[in-house]
Design a protein around this motif. Sequence first.
Motif, short mmCIF file in Angstrom:
data_model
loop_
_atom_site.label_atom_id
_atom_site.label_comp_id
_atom_site.label_asym_id
_atom_site.label_seq_id
_atom_site.Cartn_x
_atom_site.Cartn_y
_atom_site.Cartn_z
N PRO A 1 27.84 33.40 32.40
CA PRO A 1 29.05 33.00 31.68
C PRO A 1 28.86 33.07 30.18
CG PRO A 1 27.96 31.09 32.63
CD PRO A 1 27.22 32.30 33.12
N GLU A 2 29.96 33.37 29.47
CA GLU A 2 29.89 33.54 28.02
C GLU A 2 29.63 32.19 27.35
OE1 GLU A 2 32.46 35.94 24.70
OE2 GLU A 2 33.21 35.71 26.71
N PRO A 3 28.62 32.08 26.45
CA PRO A 3 28.39 30.79 25.80
C PRO A 3 29.51 30.44 24.84
CG PRO A 3 26.93 32.47 24.91
CD PRO A 3 27.66 33.09 26.06
N ALA A 4 29.61 29.12 24.53
CA ALA A 4 30.69 28.63 23.66
C ALA A 4 30.61 29.24 22.27
CB ALA A 4 30.63 27.12 23.57
N GLU A 5 29.36 29.47 21.77
CA GLU A 5 29.19 30.04 20.42
C GLU A 5 29.80 31.43 20.36
OE1 GLU A 5 26.27 28.97 22.09
OE2 GLU A 5 26.35 26.98 21.22
N SER A 6 29.58 32.21 21.43
CA SER A 6 30.11 33.56 21.46
C SER A 6 31.63 33.54 21.47
CB SER A 6 29.58 34.27 22.71
OG SER A 6 30.18 35.50 22.84
N SER A 7 32.22 32.57 22.18
CA SER A 7 33.67 32.45 22.21
C SER A 7 34.23 32.15 20.83
CB SER A 7 34.06 31.34 23.19
OG SER A 7 35.43 31.10 23.11
N SER A 8 33.53 31.27 20.08
CA SER A 8 34.03 30.91 18.75
C SER A 8 33.85 32.05 17.75
CB SER A 8 33.35 29.65 18.25
OG SER A 8 31.99 29.89 18.01
N GLN A 9 32.94 33.00 18.06
CA GLN A 9 32.79 34.18 17.18
C GLN A 9 34.09 34.97 17.13
OE1 GLN A 9 29.50 36.54 18.44
NE2 GLN A 9 28.14 35.68 16.92
N TRP A 10 34.81 35.00 18.25
CA TRP A 10 36.07 35.74 18.31
C TRP A 10 37.08 35.18 17.33
CZ3 TRP A 10 36.79 40.27 20.61
CH2 TRP A 10 35.80 40.69 21.51
N ALA B 1 45.28 33.81 9.39
CA ALA B 1 43.86 34.02 9.04
C ALA B 1 43.22 32.72 8.55
CB ALA B 1 43.75 35.10 7.96
N ILE B 2 43.94 32.00 7.71
CA ILE B 2 43.39 30.74 7.17
C ILE B 2 43.23 29.70 8.28
CG2 ILE B 2 43.91 28.79 5.63
CD1 ILE B 2 45.20 30.88 3.73
N VAL B 3 44.24 29.58 9.14
CA VAL B 3 44.17 28.59 10.24
C VAL B 3 43.01 28.92 11.18
CG1 VAL B 3 45.40 27.72 12.27
CG2 VAL B 3 46.62 27.97 10.12
N LEU B 4 42.90 30.19 11.58
CA LEU B 4 41.82 30.58 12.49
C LEU B 4 40.44 30.38 11.85
CD1 LEU B 4 43.16 33.86 14.18
CD2 LEU B 4 43.10 31.58 15.13
N GLY B 5 40.35 30.69 10.56
CA GLY B 5 39.09 30.51 9.84
C GLY B 5 38.67 29.05 9.79
N ILE B 6 39.64 28.16 9.53
CA ILE B 6 39.34 26.71 9.47
C ILE B 6 38.90 26.21 10.85
CG2 ILE B 6 40.38 24.43 9.14
CD1 ILE B 6 42.08 25.75 6.87
N ILE B 7 39.60 26.66 11.90
CA ILE B 7 39.22 26.23 13.27
C ILE B 7 37.80 26.72 13.58
CG2 ILE B 7 39.75 26.42 15.73
CD1 ILE B 7 42.70 26.74 14.97
N ALA B 8 37.50 27.97 13.19
CA ALA B 8 36.16 28.53 13.47
C ALA B 8 35.07 27.72 12.76
CB ALA B 8 36.12 29.99 13.01
N ILE B 9 35.34 27.32 11.52
CA ILE B 9 34.35 26.52 10.78
C ILE B 9 34.19 25.14 11.42
CG2 ILE B 9 33.93 25.35 8.57
CD1 ILE B 9 35.02 27.87 7.22
N LYS C 1 34.47 24.47 14.47
CA LYS C 1 33.73 24.62 15.73
C LYS C 1 32.27 25.00 15.51
CE LYS C 1 35.56 27.05 19.05
NZ LYS C 1 35.42 26.39 20.34
N ASN C 2 31.83 25.00 14.25
CA ASN C 2 30.45 25.37 13.90
C ASN C 2 30.05 26.72 14.50
OD1 ASN C 2 29.79 23.18 12.31
ND2 ASN C 2 29.37 21.92 14.12
N THR C 3 30.89 27.71 14.25
CA THR C 3 30.61 29.04 14.77
C THR C 3 29.36 29.64 14.13
OG1 THR C 3 31.53 31.26 15.00
CG2 THR C 3 32.20 30.06 13.08
N PRO C 4 28.59 30.45 14.86
CA PRO C 4 27.45 31.13 14.23
C PRO C 4 27.90 32.14 13.17
CG PRO C 4 27.70 31.82 16.52
CD PRO C 4 28.63 30.70 16.31
N SER C 5 29.16 32.65 13.30
CA SER C 5 29.69 33.60 12.32
C SER C 5 30.45 32.84 11.24
CB SER C 5 30.61 34.60 13.00
OG SER C 5 30.00 35.17 14.10
#
Lengths: 141, 117
Positions: free
Chosen positions: B31-40, B69-77, B79-83
């Motif tokens: 299964p895809e790890p959570a970090e990989s999902s947040s990279q998207w 773009a701004i909303v998705l970027g804030i959500i990604a941050i 979620k402590n994304t690796p990217s």
Amino acid sequence: MTGLHMIDWKHVCYQAGKLLFLAAAVVTGIVHKFGTAWMELLPPCLFHEVTGMFCPGCGGTRAVMALAEMNLIKSFFFHPVVLYAAFAYIWFMLSCFLEQRGRRLKIGFPAIKCLYIGIAVIIVQFLAKNICLLALDISWL
Amino acid sequence: MDNENNDRESEIQQLPEPQYDQGPPPSAYQPEPAESSSQWLAVASLICGIISILSCCCWVLSGILAVVAIVLGIIAIKKNTPSRGMAIAGIATGGTGILLTIISIVFIGFASIASYL
């Protein structure tokens, strides 16, 4: 675990891709029904108006219209990233479809590599168009 | 002394062998790890930001994509994304897209007013 952590964002991108397909179908329908004359209504490129040079996005709308008319060569010359994005989109949607259906054939999609290649294409076409315009006095658009 | 040594040896021999956690058995499905999902999220944020800059002439499309773009970027941050860098780049390109959209609207507004005068 909050709600945001539970979401599979790749699946969300896949669903957004389906919506994008609908939008592309609407644009294609408009182009086939009304032609591209309505493009005259769009405002001019601010960067081009001020500097006289092409901006990194110049030719993008014409490339989308050419792609809607299935004129791939014309689309490539107007803005190569549009054609590149279309192929990347088909690849991504196909990989998600196969993954969701649990097929044995899994093609994968290197999203970050594709993104970097896309950025490189934008930069190269921007430089090439402006070098041709300024040095050789040849306008691509 | 010999008896003591023999007792210790027998104790050591009776000790159970340490159990190491070897994890789940390998299987074909991973299964895809959570970090990989947040990279998207970060990738989607950057793509929307770049398109918002490129389409700054079509200010409606540019404005919508910049906000996305701004909303998705804030959500990604969040979620402590690796990217994380890519998410920040998405927010930056989204911000630039909004700025270009505002400049474009102001320019078009002035141009249309000037054409009436």
